[in-house]
Scaffold this active site. Structure first.
Site, mmCIF file in Angstrom:
data_model
loop_
_atom_site.group_PDB
_atom_site.id
_atom_site.type_symbol
_atom_site.label_atom_id
_atom_site.label_comp_id
_atom_site.label_asym_id
_atom_site.label_seq_id
_atom_site.Cartn_x
_atom_site.Cartn_y
_atom_site.Cartn_z
ATOM 1 N N TRP A 86 0.704 -1.123 0.096
ATOM 2 C CA TRP A 86 0.078 0.097 -0.017
ATOM 3 C C TRP A 86 0.924 1.404 -0.222
ATOM 4 O O TRP A 86 0.550 2.254 -0.557
ATOM 5 C CB TRP A 86 -1.100 0.041 0.939
ATOM 6 C CG TRP A 86 -2.090 -0.934 0.963
ATOM 7 C CD1 TRP A 86 -2.526 -2.107 1.412
ATOM 8 C CD2 TRP A 86 -3.294 -0.873 -0.224
ATOM 9 N NE1 TRP A 86 -3.604 -2.672 0.744
ATOM 10 C CE2 TRP A 86 -3.963 -1.827 -0.275
ATOM 11 C CE3 TRP A 86 -3.319 0.234 -1.200
ATOM 12 C CZ2 TRP A 86 -4.982 -2.187 -1.020
ATOM 13 C CZ3 TRP A 86 -4.629 0.194 -2.149
ATOM 14 C CH2 TRP A 86 -5.300 -1.229 -1.911
ATOM 15 N N ASP A 142 -1.426 6.911 6.235
ATOM 16 C CA ASP A 142 -2.742 5.891 5.841
ATOM 17 C C ASP A 142 -3.098 4.918 7.009
ATOM 18 O O ASP A 142 -2.135 4.130 7.024
ATOM 19 C CB ASP A 142 -2.304 5.147 4.611
ATOM 20 C CG ASP A 142 -3.490 4.176 3.941
ATOM 21 O OD1 ASP A 142 -4.352 4.152 4.449
ATOM 22 O OD2 ASP A 142 -3.095 3.776 2.772
ATOM 23 N N LYS A 167 -12.734 -1.333 6.394
ATOM 24 C CA LYS A 167 -11.893 -2.394 7.229
ATOM 25 C C LYS A 167 -12.383 -2.134 8.764
ATOM 26 O O LYS A 167 -13.086 -3.238 9.055
ATOM 27 C CB LYS A 167 -10.389 -2.345 7.163
ATOM 28 C CG LYS A 167 -9.762 -3.041 5.839
ATOM 29 C CD LYS A 167 -9.247 -1.873 5.078
ATOM 30 C CE LYS A 167 -9.036 -2.699 3.586
ATOM 31 N NZ LYS A 167 -8.056 -1.712 2.851
HETATM 32 C C1 LIG Z 1 -7.563 -0.997 1.520
HETATM 33 C C2 LIG Z 1 -6.460 -0.227 1.607
HETATM 34 C C3 LIG Z 1 -6.386 1.039 0.821
HETATM 35 C C4 LIG Z 1 -7.390 1.152 -0.419
HETATM 36 O O1 LIG Z 1 -8.661 1.471 0.101
HETATM 37 P P1 LIG Z 1 -9.618 1.872 -1.193
HETATM 38 O O2 LIG Z 1 -10.568 2.599 -0.264
HETATM 39 O O3 LIG Z 1 -10.099 0.642 -1.731
HETATM 40 O O4 LIG Z 1 -9.013 3.107 -1.903
HETATM 41 C C5 LIG Z 1 -5.463 1.985 0.896
HETATM 42 N N1 LIG Z 1 -4.411 1.605 2.002
HETATM 43 C C6 LIG Z 1 -4.447 0.742 2.850
HETATM 44 C C7 LIG Z 1 -3.372 0.362 4.022
HETATM 45 C C8 LIG Z 1 -5.643 -0.285 2.547
HETATM 46 O O5 LIG Z 1 -5.471 -1.127 3.459
#
Ligand SMILES: *Cc1c(COP(=O)(O)O)cnc(C)c1O
Length: 364
Positions: free
Chosen positions: A102, A171, A195
């Protein structure tokens, strides 16, 4: 009712009581004669939902007044672009910690907008790990330092965050509100909801107000934080149903207590890692010190056994254990709403699977 244990990485398990409440209110939201997703986002009913979602998040994050909070469409991936657009000019440099799949995506997107400097790179480390705070090599006067608090695919998690004299951006998509957070260590955090916070379709962004104010006015309206802040995240039609679900999930976190949620998350991951570490049949892919409490990743002695493991688990109601296609192996995602009983059932299955298959796969 036959609900399975869903180890999916996102979208993923939501609290059952939240789903049941949404079901009860689905056709007629508290006597308004329609669903919350059918009514105007400018009306009283939705406004109350929106306000509660924002207030719950503010409370859970202990967000000081000098931070603005937004609920935005486009998921976390939209933030890969919005962060550099708002915080860095084209000739500026942003520091990225490259810690896995990511982080790499975030850095690649930022490189379209500004210069990107790899301030640390553990992406090839085996076993997978995060940098130590002192491993960070700043480029000098970067616009910000970006990190990924939990690498969902690689199964690693920062345990202590670096201090920096530049803005720190994180993030937090896959571990937001899974543990208490000292928000003052960060200047901007973002997270897709799907999540720990609700269904897909909305992302949370919290940013120090002075940072958002500085972004160029020439940015397209939808890509400029300050426009969303000025309009209380209703610059256009908000993703009202995902926001409603997020409101219910954050209400559930408040009721359960973040400390209790964190304790359960530690208990769940500890049980799984203990089972992995029992002998050499299972092999954790993350360095013990950086193991994620959210995504438990491991391998079996062969890919054939991994395939058999996933298939047999599914017949026992243990779903979505296949690792991400880019890395293979097994991944058990056990976010906030994933129940302890499901983890215990997986541990039993792992033990029994080992007993049946260890002898032939590991001679001697
Ligand atoms: C799932 C995830 C993303 C992507 O999320 P989207 O909402 O599908 O764009 C980005 N960073 C991390 C750490 C993730 O687990």
């Amino acid at each position: 009712m036959a609900r399975v244990y869903n180890f999916g990485a996102g979208p993923c398990t939501l609290p059952l009581e939240v789903l049941e409440e949404a079901q009860r209110e689905f056709l007629d939201y508290r006597g308004i004669g329609m669903s919350i997703m059918e009514c105007s986002h400018r009306g009283k009913a939705y406004q109350a939902v929106h306000d509660e979602a924002m207030n719950n998040l503010r409370q859970l994050l202990h967000l000081p007044q000098d931070y603005a909070l937004m609920l935005l469409p486009g998921g976390a991936s939209m933030q890969f672009a919005m962060v550099p657009l708002n915080l860095a000019s084209a000739d500026a440099t942003a520091d990225y910690t490259l810690t896995g799949s990511w982080a790499a995506k975030a850095a690649k997107e930022a490189a379209k907008i500004c210069r990107v400097h790899a301030a640390a790179d553990t992406s090839l480390a085996q076993p997978a790990r995060m940098p130590e705070p002192e491993d960070i090599r700043s480029s000098g006067n970067a616009a910000y330092l970006h990190l990924t608090s939990n690498e969902t695919i690689d199964g690693t998690q920062w345990k202590d965050f670096p201090n920096a004299d530049i803005p720190v951006v994180a993030d937090m998509s896959s571990d937001i509100l899974s543990r208490p957070l000292d928000i003052s260590r960060f200047d901007l955090i973002y997270a897709g909801a799907q999540k720990n916070l609700g269904p897909a379709g909305v992302a949370l962004v919290a940013v120090r107000r002075e940072l958002a104010e500085r972004a160029p006015k020439s940015l397209p309206s939808m890509l400029r934080y300050q426009n969303h802040i000025d309009n209380d995240s209703m610059l256009n039609t908000p993703p009202s149903f995902p926001v409603y679900m997020l409101m219910l999930v954050t209400r559930w976190i408040l009721k359960t207590g973040l400390e209790n949620i964190w304790r359960q998350n530690r208990d769940k991951s500890r049980l799984l890692y203990q089972e992995i570490d029992r002998d050499n049949f299972y092999r954790g892919t993350a360095h013990a010190q950086y193991r994620s409490e959210m995504n438990v990743t491991f391998r079996l002695p062969s890919e054939a056994l991994e395939k058999q493991f996933v298939t047999e688990a599914e017949t026992q109601g243990l779903h979505a254990l296949k690792g991400h296609r880019s890395v293979g192996g097994i991944r058990a995602s056990i976010y906030n709403a994933f129940p302890l009983e499901g983890v215990k059932k997986l541990c039993l299955f792992m033990s029994e699977f080992r007993n049946r298959n260890a002898a032939e796969s590991m001679p001697g």
